[in-house]
Motif scaffolding. Structure first.
Motif, PDB file in Angstrom:
ATOM      1  N   SER A   1       0.830  -1.206   0.000  1.00  0.00           N
ATOM      2  CA  SER A   1       0.000   0.000   0.000  1.00  0.00           C
ATOM      3  C   SER A   1       0.864   1.255   0.000  1.00  0.00           C
ATOM      4  N   ASN A   2       2.177   1.061   0.082  1.00  0.00           N
ATOM      5  CA  ASN A   2       3.126   2.169   0.154  1.00  0.00           C
ATOM      6  C   ASN A   2       3.966   2.203  -1.122  1.00  0.00           C
ATOM      7  N   LEU A   3       3.705   3.169  -1.993  1.00  0.00           N
ATOM      8  CA  LEU A   3       4.399   3.235  -3.271  1.00  0.00           C
ATOM      9  C   LEU A   3       5.902   3.429  -3.102  1.00  0.00           C
ATOM     10  N   ASP A   4       6.316   4.169  -2.069  1.00  0.00           N
ATOM     11  CA  ASP A   4       7.746   4.379  -1.835  1.00  0.00           C
ATOM     12  C   ASP A   4       8.469   3.059  -1.578  1.00  0.00           C
ATOM     13  N   GLN A   5       7.829   2.155  -0.847  1.00  0.00           N
ATOM     14  CA  GLN A   5       8.453   0.856  -0.584  1.00  0.00           C
ATOM     15  C   GLN A   5       8.519   0.004  -1.851  1.00  0.00           C
ATOM     16  N   ILE A   6       7.514   0.121  -2.701  1.00  0.00           N
ATOM     17  CA  ILE A   6       7.536  -0.609  -3.970  1.00  0.00           C
ATOM     18  C   ILE A   6       8.672  -0.084  -4.852  1.00  0.00           C
TER      19      ILE A   6
ATOM     20  N   SER B   1     -13.002   3.232   8.211  1.00  0.00           N
ATOM     21  CA  SER B   1     -12.542   4.609   8.101  1.00  0.00           C
ATOM     22  C   SER B   1     -12.144   4.893   6.656  1.00  0.00           C
ATOM     23  N   VAL B   2     -11.956   6.171   6.353  1.00  0.00           N
ATOM     24  CA  VAL B   2     -11.486   6.545   5.014  1.00  0.00           C
ATOM     25  C   VAL B   2     -10.118   5.905   4.757  1.00  0.00           C
ATOM     26  N   LYS B   3      -9.241   5.933   5.750  1.00  0.00           N
ATOM     27  CA  LYS B   3      -7.899   5.370   5.598  1.00  0.00           C
ATOM     28  C   LYS B   3      -7.955   3.882   5.274  1.00  0.00           C
ATOM     29  N   GLU B   4      -8.795   3.135   5.994  1.00  0.00           N
ATOM     30  CA  GLU B   4      -8.910   1.698   5.746  1.00  0.00           C
ATOM     31  C   GLU B   4      -9.474   1.422   4.349  1.00  0.00           C
ATOM     32  N   SER B   5     -10.443   2.221   3.949  1.00  0.00           N
ATOM     33  CA  SER B   5     -11.072   2.022   2.643  1.00  0.00           C
ATOM     34  C   SER B   5     -10.077   2.258   1.513  1.00  0.00           C
ATOM     35  N   VAL B   6      -9.335   3.355   1.603  1.00  0.00           N
ATOM     36  CA  VAL B   6      -8.354   3.675   0.560  1.00  0.00           C
ATOM     37  C   VAL B   6      -7.205   2.674   0.575  1.00  0.00           C
TER      38      VAL B   6
ATOM     39  N   GLY C   1      -3.559  -9.384  -0.712  1.00  0.00           N
ATOM     40  CA  GLY C   1      -4.893  -8.795  -0.761  1.00  0.00           C
ATOM     41  C   GLY C   1      -5.355  -8.355   0.618  1.00  0.00           C
ATOM     42  N   TYR C   2      -6.372  -7.501   0.621  1.00  0.00           N
ATOM     43  CA  TYR C   2      -6.874  -6.929   1.867  1.00  0.00           C
ATOM     44  C   TYR C   2      -8.392  -6.866   1.770  1.00  0.00           C
ATOM     45  N   ALA C   3      -9.073  -7.354   2.818  1.00  0.00           N
ATOM     46  CA  ALA C   3     -10.536  -7.377   2.792  1.00  0.00           C
ATOM     47  C   ALA C   3     -11.096  -7.086   4.180  1.00  0.00           C
ATOM     48  N   LYS C   4     -12.284  -6.498   4.208  1.00  0.00           N
ATOM     49  CA  LYS C   4     -13.051  -6.337   5.427  1.00  0.00           C
ATOM     50  C   LYS C   4     -14.503  -6.668   5.107  1.00  0.00           C
TER      51      LYS C   4
ATOM     52  N   VAL D   1      -3.775  -1.642  -1.850  1.00  0.00           N
ATOM     53  CA  VAL D   1      -3.207  -2.995  -1.853  1.00  0.00           C
ATOM     54  C   VAL D   1      -3.741  -3.807  -3.016  1.00  0.00           C
ATOM     55  N   ASN D   2      -5.066  -3.804  -3.179  1.00  0.00           N
ATOM     56  CA  ASN D   2      -5.694  -4.693  -4.148  1.00  0.00           C
ATOM     57  C   ASN D   2      -5.568  -4.237  -5.596  1.00  0.00           C
TER      58      ASN D   2
END
Length: 255
Positions: free
Chosen positions: A60-65, A98-103, A87-90, A108-109
């Motif tokens: 989820s972190n472009l800098d790490q990619i 939250s907005v952060k979790e949604s984005v 993958g990431y799911a809820k 990730v996906n």
């Protein structure tokens, strides 16, 4: 640098099954296993040490990619397989996230899949294969999994279109669309929401799904669907209106 496979989400579940299968591939010199949790990666290294090299990367972190991309460019490997399994799911309503979790789920996906794919393509040759893990959830809109199902639809469409584009280079892309599997995804996805997924019809073992996915990729298929339930849902989604499909889903989950 020799021939390698890169697998994201490799420390457990579906990704780990691909590690096991590809360790049997004689043509591969190394398997690069990517996951966020360093502790789980160390455990994977102890359990399946053959050919394995691990990398802690938050997709989820472009800098790490981008940092991982530097490693690829320096090594100049011949990438025979890229398997985007992270993958990431809820399982819940929109108001439980939250907005952060949604984005983050979208990052990730979707973004993580695209970034990993694009950085690997320059190091692929004729006969290389990309497997992007989509889902049975990609066949229809899913209330109470609205973001997850939408991201997996993106992965399916992206993969099948890219399969056509890369066909001229002899590189295949397969959208892997599993149904419910016995993995840790359930533990992370269930958050105790009032309205959540309750019916996991067609639950199967991830190893079987991974075996079929690899077979389908080697046959140059652009989609891999395992099991009668998933295949039935796939067929139904082609003929039934999406409103009907959503109604059936709501009835199945007793919402």
């Amino acid at each position: 640098m020799g021939k390698i496979a890169i697998i994201t989400g490799a420390s457990s579940g579906f990704g780990k099954e691909f590690v096991k299968l590809l360790q049997k591939e004689r043509e591969l010199d190394e398997i690069w296993a990517i996951a966020r949790d360093e502790r789980k990666l160390r455990r994977l290294q102890r359990q399946l040490p053959e050919k394995l090299r691990t990398f802690s990367v938050d997709l989820s972190n472009l800098d790490q990619i981008v940092e991982f991309e530097k490693v690829v460019k320096e090594s100049k490997p011949d990438i025979k397989y890229l398997i985007n399994s992270a993958g990431y799911a809820k399982f819940c309503s929109y108001y439980n996230l939250s907005v952060k979790e949604s984005v983050n789920m979208i990052d990730v996906n979707c973004s993580g899949v695209v970034a990993m794919t694009l950085l690997c393509i320059p190091f692929m040759r004729r006969g290389s294969r990309i497997l992007n893990v989509s889902s049975l959830a990609s066949f229809q809109p899913l209330p109470y999994q609205n973001i997850y199902s939408a991201t997996k639809t993106f992965v399916r469409h992206y993969s099948r279109a890219l399969h056509v584009e890369l066909g001229q280079r002899g590189i295949t892309v397969t959208a892997v669309c599993p149904g419910w599997m016995r993995t840790a995804l359930f533990d992370r996805a269930k958050i105790g929401a009032k309205k959540t997924v309750n019916n996991f019809f067609g639950l199967t073992e991830p190893g079987r799904v991974a075996q079929k996915a690899l077979r389908d990729a080697k046959r140059s298929r652009d989609i891999s669907v395992y099991g009668i339930y998933a295949k039935t849902a796939h067929a139904a989604s082609k003929v039934l209106p999406q409103k009907w499909m959503m109604t059936l889903w709501m009835m199945q989950q007793r919402f």
